[in-house]
Structures are given as C-alpha cells and as structure tokens.
Scaffold this active site. Structure first.
Site, PDB file in Angstrom:
ATOM      1  N   ARG A  89      13.813  56.854  63.143  1.00  0.00           N
ATOM      2  CA  ARG A  89      13.599  55.330  64.141  1.00  0.00           C
ATOM      3  C   ARG A  89      12.142  54.438  63.249  1.00  0.00           C
ATOM      4  NH1 ARG A  89      14.282  51.725  68.782  1.00  0.00           N
ATOM      5  NH2 ARG A  89      12.102  53.220  68.720  1.00  0.00           N
ATOM      6  N   GLY A 121      13.956  58.986  75.273  1.00  0.00           N
ATOM      7  CA  GLY A 121      14.029  58.702  73.409  1.00  0.00           C
ATOM      8  C   GLY A 121      14.064  57.049  73.318  1.00  0.00           C
ATOM      9  N   CYS A 122      14.569  56.527  72.413  1.00  0.00           N
ATOM     10  CA  CYS A 122      14.550  55.217  72.114  1.00  0.00           C
ATOM     11  C   CYS A 122      15.334  54.980  72.481  1.00  0.00           C
ATOM     12  CB  CYS A 122      15.616  55.416  70.675  1.00  0.00           C
ATOM     13  SG  CYS A 122      16.455  53.264  70.117  1.00  0.00           S
ATOM     14  N   PHE A 123      14.641  53.559  73.471  1.00  0.00           N
ATOM     15  CA  PHE A 123      15.346  53.087  74.969  1.00  0.00           C
ATOM     16  C   PHE A 123      16.364  51.756  74.542  1.00  0.00           C
ATOM     17  CE2 PHE A 123      10.937  50.219  73.615  1.00  0.00           C
ATOM     18  CZ  PHE A 123      11.234  50.008  72.727  1.00  0.00           C
ATOM     19  N   TRP A 124      16.842  51.392  72.998  1.00  0.00           N
ATOM     20  CA  TRP A 124      18.246  50.748  72.718  1.00  0.00           C
ATOM     21  C   TRP A 124      19.578  51.674  73.754  1.00  0.00           C
ATOM     22  CZ3 TRP A 124      17.879  50.024  66.607  1.00  0.00           C
ATOM     23  CH2 TRP A 124      16.215  49.768  66.759  1.00  0.00           C
TER      24      TRP A 124
END
Length: 223
Positions: free
Chosen positions: A2, A55-58
């Site tokens: 990302r 992983g991605c905090f979203w």
C-alpha cells in the site's frame, strides 16, 4: 504494498492508493475461529486501553470500531521514537514503529481477552512475518503492546494457548513488545474505513474482516 499520495485541491486532502491489481486481500490464515482465552484479567476500572499492531491500521481500527464495549479506536504508531512518528517516515520501514491502533474499552462489557480473540480470529494473520495481505515491511508486523502487567499476563497465556491448540498451520510470529508511547496518526488516517467504504483497498482487504466478525462473533459485533 500500500502507498498513499497527497494532492491538495480546493483545500481538500485527497488520498490515492497505488496497488498492483493482482494484490491478494486475504492471507493464508485469514479468519480462524480462535478459542476462548483460558486466562483473563479482573475488571480494574470503567475504561482500559489496549494497543495492537496488525498490518495496515485502517482495517485494525475498522474492526475494533465494530466491537461492543469499545469506546474508541485510534490509528497511530508504536514501537519507535517520537520524531519518526509520521506516515512518510514509518512507511520506510526503518523507524522501529509499527502501524498500530489504540483501543479504549469498557472491561465490564468486553475484556482484553475478548479483544485478543477478535485480533487473532479476524484482524491479523499471526503467521506472516513483517507482512499482512498485500503490505510488506516491519511497519506491518503483528505485535501486542500490553498496557499493564495484567494485560501482558493474559497475552502471553493466550499466545501459549494458541500455539498448543495448533489452530494455525504455521508458527505464530506475533510478538509482545513494550513501547513507552503511542503516537496518533495523521487526521486523514482516522476513521478511514468508515469514511471510505468503497475505497478499493478497504473493499478488498478490510471489509471482509468486519463481515467475518459479524458472522463469527455475533455476541461481540455491533453495526
């Protein structure tokens, strides 16, 4: 992997994701029905704080926002120094930070042990080292940041329980780490999933996690 870029237009911040069309959203150990934790901590107050890197905090934030008893979930950085707690620097993978989420919750409604079960069932694949789904780098590692001795005791016990259960086909590499501070991420990262439900990265990688929470743990799910 990302990546995001920033384009100012009429005072509005625009996020754009650059990702290969072949990126795979779900990892090999996605959505495992982790067992009920055998060790829990006593309720110590009206609110408690927990910090998770997955992983991605979203997506991590997005899942915990749908857990009953969670008052707030904030995207941010943990594990590195204050001066490096910016998205641009953390994205280099050289700062020691992980993308993390601070969860404030009511332990009378949802326990830290419950949050661990959510984390290992639908939030993160604990068997991939420095990678989650299409994202790679130490900033995407899976890590637990206990905020008390009681949390650390519960976390260590649950990692041992999961290992003994052989519910995962590969070794668990999630670490227990200690960080003095949690640094909230930039404003455009906060509530990203809720604000951008049709964003391609969210649709592919994160919305399925919320759906899995709803299906697998209806007792803990809130819309």
């Amino acid at each position: 992997m990302r990546s995001v870029s920033y384009l100012g237009f009429g005072g509005v911040l625009v996020l754009a994701m650059v990702a290969a069309s072949s990126a795979v959203g779900a990892s090999a150990e996605a959505f495992v029905d982790a067992p009920q934790p055998s060790v829990t901590a006593p309720v110590s107050g009206k609110t408690e704080t927990a910090v998770f890197a997955g992983g991605c905090f979203w997506g991590v934030e997005g899942v915990f926002d749908h857990v009953k008893g969670v008052a707030s979930a904030t995207s941010g950085y943990a594990g590195g120094r204050a001066g490096a707690a910016t998205y641009e620097e953390v994205s280099t993978g050289t700062t020691g930070h992980a993308e993390a989420v601070r969860v404030i919750f009511d332990p009378a409604r949802v326990s830290y042990a419950d949050l661990l079960r959510v984390y290992f069932s639908v939030v993160a694949d604990p068997t991939t080292l420095n990678a989650q789904g299409p994202d790679h780098g130490s900033q995407y590692r899976t890590a637990l940041f206990p905020q008390s001795a009681a949390q650390e005791r519960v976390a260590r016990a649950y990692l041992q329980q999961l290992t003994a259960s052989h519910i995962f086909s590969r070794p668990i590499v999630t670490r227990i780490e200690h960080a003095d501070h949690f640094y909230p991420a930039e404003g455009y990262h906060q509530n990203f999933m809720a604000k951008n439900p049709t964003y391609p990265y969210i649709v592919i990688n994160d919305a399925p996690k919320v759906d899995a929470l709803r299906r697998m743990m209806p007792r803990l799910y809130r819309s």
